[in-house]
Design a protein around this motif. Structure first.
Motif, mmCIF file in Angstrom:
data_model
loop_
_atom_site.group_PDB
_atom_site.id
_atom_site.type_symbol
_atom_site.label_atom_id
_atom_site.label_comp_id
_atom_site.label_asym_id
_atom_site.label_seq_id
_atom_site.Cartn_x
_atom_site.Cartn_y
_atom_site.Cartn_z
ATOM 1 N N THR A 1 0.831 -1.211 0.000
ATOM 2 C CA THR A 1 0.000 0.000 0.000
ATOM 3 C C THR A 1 0.862 1.257 0.000
ATOM 4 O O THR A 1 0.573 2.228 -0.717
ATOM 5 C CB THR A 1 -0.917 0.004 1.244
ATOM 6 N N ARG B 1 4.204 5.902 -5.394
ATOM 7 C CA ARG B 1 4.202 6.073 -6.858
ATOM 8 C C ARG B 1 3.215 7.146 -7.288
ATOM 9 O O ARG B 1 3.457 7.881 -8.241
ATOM 10 C CB ARG B 1 3.871 4.740 -7.538
ATOM 11 N N LYS C 1 2.529 1.902 -3.383
ATOM 12 C CA LYS C 1 1.550 2.399 -4.346
ATOM 13 C C LYS C 1 1.294 3.886 -4.109
ATOM 14 O O LYS C 1 1.257 4.692 -5.060
ATOM 15 C CB LYS C 1 0.244 1.617 -4.209
#
Length: 806
Positions: free
Chosen positions: A511, A517, A514
């Protein structure tokens, strides 16, 4: 006087006020706690709230009044927000006896937490993690005794887990979970928690079946296992029927055994048949029936027809026997034979008796062996029902009976050896203690049942994990962890806690990466923080270092991003606080930040400090606080001087404007002080203030400015006028102090009079000379009169003289 500079370099802003901050934090806390059912906001004070009472329904250590340390599932704290919040950390006080290294009876240590993350909602959750034992420090603790205790009980920690509602792993009752939650996991709620109810229902059905089949003993055992809380129609009547049947069956069985021993086999068979009609599963009924049938068969084989038996009782053997008349003739012939024949007959009789005795012994041994075999089967049935004490008694009875064998001794020894081996086996001995083999160890029957149930739960979780359903698998493992803790399966609980932490770490890292990113820095920082706590909990030093670095980077990025927003909104103090926090992170983790980030932070921090000072200076001026305004402009110039190499050229262009604004404010302040001194009659003070203004103009780079030159001329005139006023005041003061001496000198006739109430005024100027009119009141012999004279002062000589002109 002109207004201080207010050009584009000083931006207006609308900073969030303290009430707004309080309201925002209160709403955020309410939203956060909706996700955490084990944390309850029980009371708030203030509008908007500035005091909170929080309840934690979590397992944590507490100190009892007698000094003992135990665990409790309810803890309360109070959080108070001070003046200057959130720049100043809240104060947190425990309201219950929480036993923790970072907690004493008066306070909870949160300074480090607040410095790293000044967020009220996160603080409340962090304290929950502290209570569970997920978060504690044994270095420089508030409570040294608690620190020692936590070190000694490290393997038991954490005691609980703080989880959001959809994957709750608290020790609450299982019936709070709805059917959809189990369906989503691929689990059946009844499998997990309804097994006991289903077992009772099946037992009731089996009980009725056994009663209908007249298996009364089996029905009685089943009924004893069914709790009174389970409804069975006509239970009292059924219990009474069973008790009566058991009593009657005992009587019939004993009667059949007695008739067998007396050789009354037919009567024994009748009693046994009545018993079978009443209770079909009486223990030993089949063995007794077999013995009676075998005895009847043997008796028939050796019987001699005496003519009294009825044709209904004759067997095949009887039908081969000659008619009675022939028997009588044979006896007559025998009696007529020789002594040799008599001896042969006697020998045959003896042999027949021996054979009959041997046959009877054989049948007796066979009866014992048959009973032993049946009892051996019963032993296994008792073991399967976990009735080990009854099985032991039955098995020992078998061994004793085998000692009674005479002809079949070898078979008896073989059975006795087999039974003795069972009695001495580890499994049987542990069974007597209430234990059963599970894996490589012996555990209680109850624990084995719980372990099997837990194994089923973990198998479901592993299957979900194989399918790539990490979140569902994590939820299933957590349910297993709760089950293990609730049922004191300590070893399994530790293993599951490790598995859960590993999965939570894996999920958190995925998580966080992500969010990283997608540049969602706040989410990334919070998730990396949770991942770091998990990695520390599982003692993964390598991962912990890498996660700590990523956490530092994400936190730095978040603070930098938030500070840019605050800067855009002209929220200078908030911007500075965020940037200072980011700078601390940068200094503590130099490898987590790029050179570009460093330069951007430094530039933003300098500009924020500059704009904050300029804003404070302007606000102070608008509030007529010239001292504060001047002080902030001076700090502004000092900042520009110190950091001039780091400021952008456009900023340094404003230096002269700020410098001139400061000069005008200082002049305005000097004029105000001069007016104040004049109102007090302090003319010397007026002159000093004017001279200060002249000195400021003289030393400034703006003295050639036309406005300042005109101002300088005006001030010089004011100084000259003030000095003349001061000179007149000095002369009036002199005359007032010496009026008696002067009047008596020029009016000797009033030498004995009382003179008072002097008054001196400037009458006129004659060139530089000043003429003063003096008056006073003269009292003598009960009468009073007013005296007057004119006195002149010559500044060139410094002398006084009587003025006689008009």
């Amino acid at each position: 006087m002109r207004e201080p500079y207010s050009g584009s370099i000083i931006k207006g802003y609308n900073m969030v006020t303290d009430p707004d901050q309080h309201t925002s934090d209160y709403e955020q806390l309410q939203s956060t706690l909706e996700l955490y059912p084990s944390v309850i906001l029980s009371q708030v004070e203030g509008n908007p709230p500035d005091s909170y009472e929080i309840e934690y329904h979590l397992k944590g250590f507490v100190r009892n009044p007698d000094g003992t340390i135990t665990t409790a599932n309810l803890h309360r704290i109070r959080i108070s927000l001070p003046f200057g919040y959130p720049h100043f950390a809240p104060t947190v006080k425990p309201l219950t006896h929480i036993f923790h290294p970072d907690i004493d009876p008066a306070a909870i240590r949160i300074a480090d937490l607040w410095q790293k993350n000044p967020n009220l909602s996160d603080l409340v959750l962090s304290i929950g993690e502290m209570i569970c034992g997920n978060n504690y420090s044994t270095e420089d603790p508030f409570n040294q005794e608690a620190a020692d205790w936590y070190e000694q009980h490290r393997n038991e920690l954490p005691l609980d887990v703080l989880q959001i509602a959809d994957i709750d792993d608290t020790n609450e009752r299982f019936d709070t979970l709805d059917e959809d939650a189990f369906s989503s996991l691929g689990l059946d709620e009844e499998d997990l928690f309804g097994a006991e109810a289903e077992e009772h229902e099946s037992k009731v059905d089996l009980f009725h079946l056994q009663v209908n089949q007249k298996n009364i003993f089996a029905a009685a055992k089943i009924l004893a296992d069914i709790p009174q809380t389970v409804s069975i129609p006509g239970r009292d009547q059924i219990e009474e029927h069973i008790a009566t049947a058991l009593k009657k069956s005992d009587q019939l069985f004993k009667q059949a055994e007695q008739l067998e021993d007396q050789g009354k086999l037919d009567e024994a068979a009748v009693a046994l048949e009545e018993l079978n009609t009443l209770v079909a599963d009486y223990p030993g009924i089949d063995q007794l029936r077999n013995r009676i049938l075998q005895s009847q068969s043997l008796a028939d084989s050796f019987s001699v027809d005496n003519g009294d038996e009825t044709s209904a009782q004759q067997s095949d053997f009887e039908r081969t026997t000659p008619p009675p008349i022939k028997t009588q003739r044979k006896k007559a012939r025998i009696s007529a034979k020789s002594p040799l024949s008599i001896k042969i007959l006697i020998l045959a009789t003896i042999v027949g008796i021996v054979l009959v005795a041997a046959g009877l012994l054989y049948m007796q041994d066979k009866k014992i062996l048959t009973k032993g075999q049946n009892d051996w089967q019963n032993v296994h049935a008792l073991i399967n029902n976990r009735q080990f004490d009854d099985a032991q008694a039955e098995a020992e009875s078998i061994v004793r009976n085998m000692d009674n064998l005479l002809l079949l001794k070898s078979a008896g020894n073989s059975m006795a050896t087999k039974v003795t081996a069972l009695l001495n086996s580890d499994d049987f001995q542990q069974g007597l203690l209430g234990n059963v083999r599970y894996g490589n160890e012996y555990v209680s029957f109850a624990k084995a049942k719980k372990l099997k149930h837990l194994a089923k739960m973990t198998d479901e979780a592993e299957e979900l994990l194989k399918q790539g359903k990490i979140r569902a698998a994590l939820a299933a493992y957590k349910q297993g962890l709760v089950y293990a803790r609730k049922h004191d399966l300590t070893v399994k609980a530790l293993e599951l806690a490790q598995t859960v932490n590993n999965l939570r770490l894996e999920e958190a890292l995925a998580t966080a990466k992500k969010a990283e990113r997608e540049k969602e820095w706040e989410n990334a920082a919070q998730t990396y923080k949770r991942a770091l706590q998990l990695s520390q909990a599982i003692s993964d030093t390598k991962d912990a270092k890498e996660i700590a670095k990523r956490l530092a980077t994400a936190t730095f990025k978040h603070e930098l991003s938030q500070s840019k927003q605050a800067f855009t909104g002209a929220q200078w103090q908030q911007t500075i606080s965020m940037l200072e926090h980011a700078k601390t992170i940068m200094n503590e983790n130099p490898t987590a930040v790029t050179d570009k980030d460093r330069e951007e932070l430094q530039q933003l921090l300098l500009n924020s400090r500059l704009y904050q000072l300029l804003t404070m200076a302007r606000e102070a001026y608008e509030q007529h606080d010239l001292s504060a305004s001047i002080n902030n402009y001076q700090k502004t110039l000092k900042l520009l001087d110190t950091e001039k190499e780091n400021f952008e050229p456009g900023v340094m262009d404003a230096y002269g404007k700020i410098q001139k604004t400061l000069l005008m404010l200082q002049i305005a302040q000097g004029q105000e002080r001069a007016l104040a001194a004049k109102r007090k009659g302090d003319l010397q003070g007026v002159i000093e203030q004017y001279n200060t203004i002249l000195q400021l103009i003289k030393t400034s780079p703006f003295q050639a400015n036309d406005d300042l030159r005109q101002l300088k001329n005006d001030i010089n005139k004011q100084i000259a006028e003030t000095r003349r006023e001061l000179e007149i005041k000095h002369r009036i003061d002199y005359l007032t102090r010496n009026f008696r001496k002067i009047f008596k000198k020029h009016y000797p006739s009033f030498a004995g009079s009382k003179l008072d109430h002097p008054k001196v005024v400037l009458k006129k100027n004659i060139g530089r000379k000043m003429v003063f009119t003096m008056t006073c009141t003269e009292r003598s012999q009960g009468s009073s009169s007013r005296l007057e004279l004119h006195y002149m002062y010559d500044p060139s000589t410094g002398r006084w003289s009587l003025y006689t002109g008009q």
